[in-house]
Motif scaffolding. Structure first.
Motif, short mmCIF file in Angstrom:
data_model
loop_
_atom_site.label_atom_id
_atom_site.label_comp_id
_atom_site.label_asym_id
_atom_site.label_seq_id
_atom_site.Cartn_x
_atom_site.Cartn_y
_atom_site.Cartn_z
N ARG A 151 -38.62 36.16 -10.69
CA ARG A 151 -37.32 35.62 -10.31
C ARG A 151 -36.37 35.82 -11.49
NH1 ARG A 151 -36.83 30.31 -9.59
NH2 ARG A 151 -38.65 29.79 -10.86
N ARG A 190 -33.18 35.88 -13.85
CA ARG A 190 -32.02 35.01 -14.05
C ARG A 190 -30.83 35.86 -14.49
NH1 ARG A 190 -36.03 32.06 -16.67
NH2 ARG A 190 -35.30 32.85 -18.68
N GLN A 231 -30.17 32.02 -10.33
CA GLN A 231 -31.56 32.45 -10.14
C GLN A 231 -32.00 32.03 -8.74
OE1 GLN A 231 -34.57 30.50 -12.55
NE2 GLN A 231 -35.83 32.35 -12.60
N ALA A 232 -32.74 32.87 -8.05
CA ALA A 232 -33.23 32.54 -6.71
C ALA A 232 -34.20 31.37 -6.78
CB ALA A 232 -33.93 33.76 -6.08
N TYR A 233 -34.15 30.53 -5.74
CA TYR A 233 -35.07 29.40 -5.69
C TYR A 233 -36.50 29.89 -5.50
CZ TYR A 233 -31.09 26.24 -5.25
OH TYR A 233 -29.93 25.52 -5.49
#
Length: 525
Positions: free
Chosen positions: A155, A157, A169-171
């Motif tokens: 993931r 950032r 940032q994607a969950y």
């Protein structure tokens, strides 16, 4: 005088010996008769415990003892083929048997092609390169052993170089085991291996150890328990669908459960309720619901059928089901439809044990009923009902008076008389299939599901506690329903868990039912 005294003594002794001999012969005859009775009882117990449960003579069953012979035949054919090649030469080209496997392997399987080209394609005469004029193609079935892989999730950032406040940032997606090792697919495989393929956790742990993975059975059990928590809404909705069925099948089987602190098991029961309309071409989804109960009383059957709107329960002759007919419901009291397979099973035992000609005649008449059913299986209810009234009703009309006549001719205490009285006692439920084309002659749809539970029970021995037995029942319901819907349960459970974790709305839970699952890679298990 001495001779007379001697003759008298000898005569008296002879008479005494004859009396003792008669007593010994009578005692011996009684012992022989008792031995015969005991041998008959032991034979019945052995057949009950070790013989095949089904009385159907499946031709495939006769092939099982021949597997070793077929193996030896394969060795012989391979040796003969090598000998023929040695006589002709390794490079000999002669007529070959047609490639019968071509085009017969499933289309969905991936194809890995390899080309075997000659060492040289130059003409031996010096003419130059030869032209390709065709090819021979064959297909063989190969396997890649089960292989684990590591799914790495990154993931990244992002931040703005012009300011220091914006970072995106994607969950992280939710998982069944937060921060744990397994994916949903691995958990689904563990579930189906135990509750669908009858492999206890400790055996699965041994299989994984061969791949270098140390996963003990406690870890596997924890994973499955977490999955049960997420799958409960699915099973609850399956039960709501089952409540709408007009007719359900019901049966029960033992469920040994470990009794805490006593170091031994206690006997609970798995109750199975099944809706399956395929026999009369119905469109309702096939559903299996398995429930755990600590006992076998009628109260449990009433509890599991609470809220059902159907009219008929197809079951065996167990007396607890009789209490269903006294329950007041808006839809009317339950009507019991009894099972001809259970009746037939009794007379099969009498024929095998006693060679009874009466039992043989009864079996022939029951076979005539099943011949009528076979001709209309899958047809609409009206067609089935018309065929039954034309062909099965005369058989039924003649069978009852014939049974009553035989009952008056045989000893009341005999096993055969007991079996005939059992049949006559269930008569209203046995002939109810003549009133409705949706009904079946037997409870085979639910017995087939009970058999799978018994196989898992045989391998797992017992459930660790009652909560474990309830989870066992829930997962058995899900897997059995997948199989009845021709859905691969591993694919279904994996994708359903992923949908639930991704926040699938509860208002659309019906879309996650097994019979709604449409995965192109999914095949019947």
């Amino acid at each position: 005088m001495i001779r007379r005294m001697t003759d008298t003594a000898l005569s008296e002794e002879n008479a005494s010996l004859k009396a003792r001999l008669a007593e010994t012969e009578a005692a011996l005859e009684e012992a022989v008769e008792a031995q015969r009775r005991l041998e008959s009882i032991v034979g019945e117990l052995q057949r009950e415990k070790f013989a095949a449960r089904s009385e159907k003579l499946d031709p495939e069953q006769f092939n099982l003892p021949l597997e070793d012979v077929e193996l030896a035949q394969g060795v012989l054919e391979a040796a003969q083929e090598r000998a023929r090649r040695a006589l002709k030469g390794d490079g000999a080209t002669g007529p070959r048997a047609p490639a019968r496997n071509r085009g017969h392997l499933p289309k969905h399987l991936p194809r890995i092609e390899r080309v075997i080209a000659p060492e040289s394609t130059l003409c031996p005469c010096g003419c130059g390169e030869m032209t390709r004029i065709g090819e021979d193609t064959s297909e063989r079935l190969d396997i890649v052993p089960a292989q684990f892989r590591v799914l790495v999730t990154r993931r990244p950032r992002y931040a703005c170089r012009r300011c220091s406040g914006a970072v995106v940032q994607a969950y992280a997606p939710e998982h069944v085991v937060p921060g744990g090792l397994p994916t949903e697919a691995l958990i689904a495989q563990v579930i189906v291996s135990k509750f669908g393929d009858h492999l206890p956790f400790y055996r699965q742990a041994e299989i994984y150890a061969r791949q270098g993975l140390a996963l003990d059975r406690a870890t596997l059990g924890s994973w499955v328990g977490r999955a049960c928590f997420h799958l409960r809404p699915i099973v609850a909705q399956m039960r709501e669908n089952l409540k709408a069925a007009d007719r359900v099948f019901m049966d029960e089987t033992r469920a040994p459960v470990l009794s805490p602190g006593r170091k031994r098991t206690k006997t609970g029961y798995f109750w199975s309720v099944v809706a399956d309309d395929r026999g009369h071409g119905g469109t309702g989804p096939p559903v299996v619901m398995v429930h755990y109960a600590p006992g076998r009383g009628a109260a449990h059957a009433l509890r599991f059928l609470e809220g059902y709107r159907g009219r008929f329960v197809q079951c065996d002759g167990y007396s607890a089901y009789d209490k269903l007919t006294a329950v007041e419901r808006p839809e009317g009291a339950w009507q019991l439809v009894h099972c001809w397979t259970h009746v037939r099973r009794r007379f099969v035992k009498r024929l095998e044990t006693d060679g009874s000609p009466i039992a043989e005649q009864i079996l022939h008449r029951i076979a005539d009923l099943y011949a009528v059913e076979k001709a209309v299986r899958g047809q609409p209810p009206a067609t089935r009902l018309a065929a039954r009234r034309e062909h099965a009703a005369p058989i039924i009309a003649a069978l009852r008076p014939w049974l009553e006549a035989q009952l008056s001719r045989i000893p009341r205490s005999s096993k055969l008389a007991e079996d005939i009285r059992y049949t006559l006692g269930l008569w209203p439920g046995l002939i109810r299939f003549l009133e409705d084309g949706q009904l079946e002659l037997d409870t085979n749809p639910v017995e087939n599901q009970i058999r799978r539970i018994a196989l898992t029970r045989k391998n797992a021995l017992f459930a660790g506690h009652e909560v474990g037995a309830e989870n066992w029942a829930m997962l058995a319901s899900l897997i059995a329903t997948c199989k009845m819907s021709d859905v691969n349960p591993v694919d279904y459970i994996a994708q359903t868990l992923r949908s639930l974790l991704d926040g699938h709305p509860k208002s659309r839970i019906e879309a996650l039912m097994p019979w709604q699952f449409r995965d192109p890679s999914s095949l019947a298990a």
